[in-house]
Design a protein around this motif. Sequence first.
Motif, PDB file in Angstrom:
ATOM      1  N   ILE A 187      -9.204   2.804  -7.591  1.00 28.45           N
ATOM      2  CA  ILE A 187     -10.266   2.889  -5.923  1.00 28.45           C
ATOM      3  C   ILE A 187      -9.962   5.018  -6.339  1.00 28.45           C
ATOM      4  O   ILE A 187     -10.854   5.134  -6.387  1.00 28.45           O
ATOM      5  N   ILE A 188      -8.992   5.382  -6.154  1.00 27.16           N
ATOM      6  CA  ILE A 188      -8.732   7.468  -6.258  1.00 27.16           C
ATOM      7  C   ILE A 188      -9.439   7.325  -7.673  1.00 27.16           C
ATOM      8  O   ILE A 188     -10.223   8.164  -6.971  1.00 27.16           O
ATOM      9  N   ASN A 189      -9.016   7.048  -8.253  1.00 22.79           N
ATOM     10  CA  ASN A 189      -9.791   6.988  -9.982  1.00 22.79           C
ATOM     11  C   ASN A 189     -10.794   7.593 -10.061  1.00 22.79           C
ATOM     12  O   ASN A 189     -11.345   8.252 -10.318  1.00 22.79           O
ATOM     13  N   VAL A 190     -11.402   5.940  -9.140  1.00 25.32           N
ATOM     14  CA  VAL A 190     -13.195   6.060  -9.777  1.00 25.32           C
ATOM     15  C   VAL A 190     -13.790   6.714  -8.607  1.00 25.32           C
ATOM     16  O   VAL A 190     -15.070   7.722  -8.852  1.00 25.32           O
ATOM     17  N   LEU A 191     -13.385   7.233  -7.465  1.00 30.30           N
ATOM     18  CA  LEU A 191     -14.248   8.422  -6.793  1.00 30.30           C
ATOM     19  C   LEU A 191     -14.050   9.323  -7.426  1.00 30.30           C
ATOM     20  O   LEU A 191     -14.738  10.293  -6.959  1.00 30.30           O
ATOM     21  N   ASP A 215      -1.478  -4.255  -7.655  1.00 29.00           N
ATOM     22  CA  ASP A 215      -0.605  -3.782  -7.959  1.00 29.00           C
ATOM     23  C   ASP A 215      -1.413  -1.792  -7.834  1.00 29.00           C
ATOM     24  O   ASP A 215      -0.552  -0.919  -7.981  1.00 29.00           O
ATOM     25  N   ASN A 216      -2.607  -1.895  -8.428  1.00 20.95           N
ATOM     26  CA  ASN A 216      -3.008  -0.684  -9.328  1.00 20.95           C
ATOM     27  C   ASN A 216      -4.257  -0.359  -7.562  1.00 20.95           C
ATOM     28  O   ASN A 216      -5.310   0.132  -8.329  1.00 20.95           O
ATOM     29  N   ILE A 274     -15.027  -1.557   0.609  1.00 21.25           N
ATOM     30  CA  ILE A 274     -14.416  -1.174  -1.005  1.00 21.25           C
ATOM     31  C   ILE A 274     -13.413  -2.424  -0.743  1.00 21.25           C
ATOM     32  O   ILE A 274     -12.021  -2.216   0.328  1.00 21.25           O
ATOM     33  N   THR A 275     -13.845  -3.808  -1.493  1.00 25.47           N
ATOM     34  CA  THR A 275     -12.373  -4.574  -0.419  1.00 25.47           C
ATOM     35  C   THR A 275     -12.320  -5.740  -1.835  1.00 25.47           C
ATOM     36  O   THR A 275     -12.329  -5.868  -2.582  1.00 25.47           O
ATOM     37  N   GLU A 276     -11.111  -6.514  -1.623  1.00 22.12           N
ATOM     38  CA  GLU A 276      -9.921  -6.941  -2.885  1.00 22.12           C
ATOM     39  C   GLU A 276      -9.714  -8.104  -2.359  1.00 22.12           C
ATOM     40  O   GLU A 276      -8.545  -7.128  -1.684  1.00 22.12           O
ATOM     41  N   LEU A 293       0.497  -1.381  -0.117  1.00 18.87           N
ATOM     42  CA  LEU A 293       0.198  -0.265  -0.445  1.00 18.87           C
ATOM     43  C   LEU A 293       0.422   1.217  -0.023  1.00 18.87           C
ATOM     44  O   LEU A 293       0.862   1.923  -0.903  1.00 18.87           O
ATOM     45  N   GLN A 294       1.549   1.692   0.558  1.00 26.32           N
ATOM     46  CA  GLN A 294       2.886   2.089   0.818  1.00 26.32           C
ATOM     47  C   GLN A 294       3.732   2.848  -0.616  1.00 26.32           C
ATOM     48  O   GLN A 294       3.183   4.066  -0.974  1.00 26.32           O
ATOM     49  N   LYS A 295       3.987   2.191  -0.637  1.00 22.04           N
ATOM     50  CA  LYS A 295       4.146   2.129  -2.277  1.00 22.04           C
ATOM     51  C   LYS A 295       2.780   2.600  -3.490  1.00 22.04           C
ATOM     52  O   LYS A 295       3.847   2.992  -4.486  1.00 22.04           O
ATOM     53  N   GLN A 296       2.003   2.183  -3.547  1.00 23.80           N
ATOM     54  CA  GLN A 296       1.645   2.967  -4.070  1.00 23.80           C
ATOM     55  C   GLN A 296       1.167   3.697  -3.765  1.00 23.80           C
ATOM     56  O   GLN A 296       0.598   4.385  -5.305  1.00 23.80           O
ATOM     57  N   ILE A 297       0.520   4.226  -3.098  1.00 28.33           N
ATOM     58  CA  ILE A 297       0.232   5.478  -2.343  1.00 28.33           C
ATOM     59  C   ILE A 297       1.535   7.088  -2.880  1.00 28.33           C
ATOM     60  O   ILE A 297       1.388   7.769  -3.273  1.00 28.33           O
ATOM     61  N   ILE A 298       2.683   6.282  -2.690  1.00 32.02           N
ATOM     62  CA  ILE A 298       3.607   7.136  -2.802  1.00 32.02           C
ATOM     63  C   ILE A 298       4.360   7.636  -4.306  1.00 32.02           C
ATOM     64  O   ILE A 298       3.906   8.335  -4.670  1.00 32.02           O
ATOM     65  N   ASP A 299       4.345   6.386  -4.982  1.00 36.98           N
ATOM     66  CA  ASP A 299       4.607   5.924  -6.074  1.00 36.98           C
ATOM     67  C   ASP A 299       3.497   6.496  -7.522  1.00 36.98           C
ATOM     68  O   ASP A 299       3.656   7.691  -8.686  1.00 36.98           O
TER      69      ASP A 299
END
Length: 132
Positions: free
Chosen positions: A85-89, A79-80, A126-128, A26-32
């Motif tokens: 999620i943010i894109n949809v929101l 990985d995305n 929101i679950t996956e 999660l940290q990698k995705q948030i920072i990247d």
Amino acid sequence: SSKLLTIAIPSVVTREKYLNRLLLTLQKQIIDNNLENDIEILIFKDNLTNKLGYKCNELIKNSRGKYIAGIGDDDMVADNYCFEIINVLKTQDVDQITFNMVYNNINKGYKLKMKFSKNFSYFNFITELIWQ
């Protein structure tokens, strides 16, 4: 300040290796994806002194996100996950997002695909779950 999304993770001390694996992803995705201003991660970790329902309720009470994603500490996410999620929101008028969930039990040699779609009246999850 408020966030768009709270990722809420209930956990216990004995599952720390799984939690750490999830947090690194999660940290990698948030920072990247420069999502630091959009996403907060809340963790309620104890020594099995509180029931899961209590932990989830406390995470919800303490969240600053407009939306809440509940993730198990031993779950893995795509990985995305954060970006999508943010894109949809940010671009869609939604009150809930659901995903296909894939459970892959390596020891028993089967894969079961499940789809969850239910209208929650009190809060949005929101679950996956993806095991690879």
